[in-house]
Design a protein around this motif. Structure first.
Motif, mmCIF file in Angstrom:
data_model
loop_
_atom_site.group_PDB
_atom_site.id
_atom_site.type_symbol
_atom_site.label_atom_id
_atom_site.label_comp_id
_atom_site.label_asym_id
_atom_site.label_seq_id
_atom_site.Cartn_x
_atom_site.Cartn_y
_atom_site.Cartn_z
ATOM 1 N N VAL A 168 0.584 -1.376 0.142
ATOM 2 C CA VAL A 168 -0.078 0.432 -0.469
ATOM 3 C C VAL A 168 0.695 1.181 -0.054
ATOM 4 O O VAL A 168 0.646 2.265 -0.980
ATOM 5 N N ARG A 169 2.177 1.257 0.646
ATOM 6 C CA ARG A 169 2.644 2.308 0.731
ATOM 7 C C ARG A 169 3.394 2.375 -0.598
ATOM 8 O O ARG A 169 4.093 1.436 -1.518
ATOM 9 N N GLY A 170 3.220 3.520 -0.966
ATOM 10 C CA GLY A 170 3.794 4.274 -2.531
ATOM 11 C C GLY A 170 3.507 3.527 -3.253
ATOM 12 O O GLY A 170 4.207 3.575 -4.434
ATOM 13 N N VAL A 171 2.177 3.398 -3.946
ATOM 14 C CA VAL A 171 1.460 3.017 -4.662
ATOM 15 C C VAL A 171 1.101 4.291 -5.723
ATOM 16 O O VAL A 171 1.119 3.212 -6.664
ATOM 17 N N GLY A 172 1.288 5.208 -5.551
ATOM 18 C CA GLY A 172 0.684 6.228 -6.540
ATOM 19 C C GLY A 172 -0.581 6.458 -6.498
ATOM 20 O O GLY A 172 -1.395 6.310 -5.535
ATOM 21 N N ARG A 173 -0.749 7.931 -6.357
ATOM 22 C CA ARG A 173 -1.729 8.440 -6.274
ATOM 23 C C ARG A 173 -2.674 7.492 -7.035
ATOM 24 O O ARG A 173 -4.045 7.823 -6.483
ATOM 25 N N HIS A 174 -2.022 7.666 -8.522
ATOM 26 C CA HIS A 174 -3.545 7.093 -9.632
ATOM 27 C C HIS A 174 -4.730 5.930 -8.765
ATOM 28 O O HIS A 174 -5.560 5.516 -8.869
ATOM 29 N N ILE A 175 -3.397 4.783 -8.025
ATOM 30 C CA ILE A 175 -3.946 4.111 -7.629
ATOM 31 C C ILE A 175 -5.317 4.523 -5.989
ATOM 32 O O ILE A 175 -5.998 3.991 -5.490
ATOM 33 N N ALA A 176 -4.427 5.438 -5.478
ATOM 34 C CA ALA A 176 -4.784 5.673 -4.656
ATOM 35 C C ALA A 176 -6.250 6.606 -4.895
ATOM 36 O O ALA A 176 -7.037 5.732 -4.090
ATOM 37 N N LEU A 177 -6.227 7.249 -6.181
ATOM 38 C CA LEU A 177 -7.282 7.643 -6.407
ATOM 39 C C LEU A 177 -8.489 6.792 -6.598
ATOM 40 O O LEU A 177 -9.791 6.803 -6.351
ATOM 41 N N VAL A 178 -8.118 5.840 -7.400
ATOM 42 C CA VAL A 178 -8.964 4.726 -8.029
ATOM 43 C C VAL A 178 -9.834 3.741 -6.188
ATOM 44 O O VAL A 178 -10.685 3.459 -6.688
ATOM 45 N N SER A 179 -8.758 3.555 -5.610
ATOM 46 C CA SER A 179 -8.923 2.840 -5.121
ATOM 47 C C SER A 179 -10.993 3.682 -3.706
ATOM 48 O O SER A 179 -11.148 3.173 -3.362
ATOM 49 N N PHE A 180 -9.985 5.277 -3.761
ATOM 50 C CA PHE A 180 -10.873 6.109 -2.768
ATOM 51 C C PHE A 180 -12.273 5.901 -3.486
ATOM 52 O O PHE A 180 -13.181 6.338 -2.546
ATOM 53 N N CYS A 181 -12.347 6.203 -4.854
ATOM 54 C CA CYS A 181 -13.334 6.603 -5.751
ATOM 55 C C CYS A 181 -14.398 5.420 -5.526
ATOM 56 O O CYS A 181 -15.848 5.599 -5.262
ATOM 57 N N SER A 182 -13.311 4.692 -5.487
ATOM 58 C CA SER A 182 -14.323 3.211 -5.752
ATOM 59 C C SER A 182 -15.205 2.316 -4.330
ATOM 60 O O SER A 182 -15.555 1.530 -4.188
ATOM 61 N N VAL A 183 -14.769 2.831 -3.263
ATOM 62 C CA VAL A 183 -15.119 2.897 -2.295
ATOM 63 C C VAL A 183 -15.769 3.780 -1.989
ATOM 64 O O VAL A 183 -17.640 3.850 -1.197
ATOM 65 N N ALA A 184 -15.810 5.037 -2.099
ATOM 66 C CA ALA A 184 -16.367 6.665 -1.760
ATOM 67 C C ALA A 184 -18.367 6.478 -2.784
ATOM 68 O O ALA A 184 -19.336 6.580 -1.614
#
Length: 442
Positions: free
Chosen positions: A105-121
């Protein structure tokens, strides 16, 4: 023998034990047959087991003459089956926590973080909003929560779930694990696991508290328990199970320590007002995985196999609460609305975020399809909601149908949209080998 006659005979302890044993044999046989059929049509075996559990309930078996679900699973035997189901569930949740690794999870990049957050929120928000619209249709006599907050929070949490183990196997079987889209899906699903279980714990806390004292007791107990696990239990396990210990090679010692720990942790979270699954999950997450894999790697597999043996009982207990025939016109509308909102939330959240971060249209579509897969993880959330009285039977049934539909549709949709391009280098390191699909699939 009539249903009433069987129920009377089950009043004696020996008769109840006999019925439970026969029920277990029936459940395991049905699960095996349906799992075999599922694999033949390129579906995960667990989906066949879930369908088998539903088929043994009023949705299919109940349509035949003689009230067969009550005849085969009389009220006197169901508490024993529910206990076995809960045991299988906490063992499964230990495995989920044990396989969870935050290193990727550490250092995965903004695009993965954004995908993860949006696909939950986005699914959470859409699910909560839909629950508010459906609330007037719910059976208030079955709900034990006040107002629409409980159903809204649980529907939102259930909508945001992705079944990581099933997703990992689908990615492996489709050869996507070496492609960028497969890596992004795996890491995003792992991050979602962390977010989703944290959100569910918060939802359970909000739903179960009955006042400031109850809220403080639950939150304080949960925080204290997590601190004890991190500051005391984890170091103690690391010392006890270190490879240099003379008993390190004893699988029996490791097995007893892990089983006793996960069961005690499950009991603690149950006592402080959370569900037992959280304790088993957290204990699995703090278990020293590297030490255990180095000295007794067979022990987690044994626990995993035990959960596989008992999970069909959980599916059957779930299926006894699912009545597709009793949905009615309103129930059918609920099913259609829930499936549509669930698919739209996951697909638009994941695919939209991926598109905004530079993915191609086909990659974005494949990612949205993958993250829309749910499965057993969804059933865990739904059973927690049903047991707490935040869902009524009809809404529970509609959500179970959604879990089945969104998982079953993943394979066929991938066949349509999956690109045959050469594998592209992964942007981030994928999760560990076992988490990528070599363990038991659920």
């Amino acid at each position: 023998m009539s249903t009433h006659g069987l129920a009377l005979s089950a009043g004696e302890s020996g008769s109840v034990a006999g019925i439970v044993l026969v029920d277990l044999a029936l459940v395991l046989l049905a699960a095996f047959l349906f799992a075999t059929l599922a694999k033949r049509v390129r579906q995960p075996a667990v989906m066949g087991e879930i369908v088998a559990g539903i088929a043994l309930g009023p949705s299919l078996l109940g349509l035949l003459p003689g009230d067969l679900p009550r005849l085969l699973f009389p009220p006197e035997a169901r508490p024993y089956l529910e206990t076995l189901a809960q045991l299988g569930l906490v063992l499964f949740m230990f495995g989920v926590g044990y396989q969870l690794s935050l290193s990727h999870v550490r250092g995965v990049g903004r695009h993965i973080a954004l995908v993860s957050f949006c696909s939950v929120a986005l699914p959470f928000a859409l699910g909560a909003g839909l629950a508010l619209l459906l609330y007037p249709w719910l059976d208030q006599g079955e709900l034990r929560t006040t107002g629409a907050l409980g159903p809204a929070l649980f529907l939102g949490a259930a909508m945001s779930i992705t079944a990581f183990p099933v997703l990992a196997r689908i990615i492996t079987e489709r050869g996507l694990q070496r492609q960028r889209v497969g890596t992004v899906a795996l890491v995003s699903a792992a991050i979602q696991d962390v977010i989703a279980w944290s959100v569910l714990a918060a939802v359970v806390t909000l739903v179960t508290v009955s006042g400031p004292w109850s809220f403080g007791r639950t939150v304080g107990g949960a925080v204290l328990f997590v601190l004890v696990l991190l500051l005391a239990v984890r170091p103690a396990l690391a010392w006890l199970l270190a490879p240099r210990r003379r008993w390190a090679g004893s699988g029996t010692t490791v097995h007893v320590v892990l089983c006793a720990g996960l069961l005690t942790s499950a009991w603690i979270t149950h006592e402080i007002g959370l569900h037992a699954v959280f304790g088993a999950f957290l204990f699995g997450a703090v278990a020293p995985r590297h030490h255990i894999d180095a000295t007794a790697p067979e022990v987690p597999e044994r626990i995993d196999q035990t959960s596989l043996l008992l999970l069909p009982v959980f599916f059957t207990v779930t299926g006894l609460s699912v009545d597709l025939a009793g949905l009615g016109a309103q129930g059918l509308v609920m099913v259609l609305a829930i499936v549509a909102v669930a698919c739209a939330g996951k697909f638009l959240g994941a695919a939209g975020a991926a598109r905004l971060t530079g993915a191609t249209g086909r990659e974005s579509a494949v990612l949205g399809i993958l993250l829309n897969a749910r499965g057993l993880t969804e059933l865990v959330v739904l059973n927690v909601g049903l047991s707490l009285g935040a869902l009524d039977t009809r809404l529970f049934t509609a959500m179970v149908v959604m879990a089945l539909v969104t998982t079953l549709m993943t394979g066929p949709l991938l066949s349509r949209y999956q690109t045959g391009a050469e594998p592209r280098p992964a942007a981030v390191r994928p999760p560990g080998k076992r988490a990528a699909g070599e363990g038991a699939v659920r």
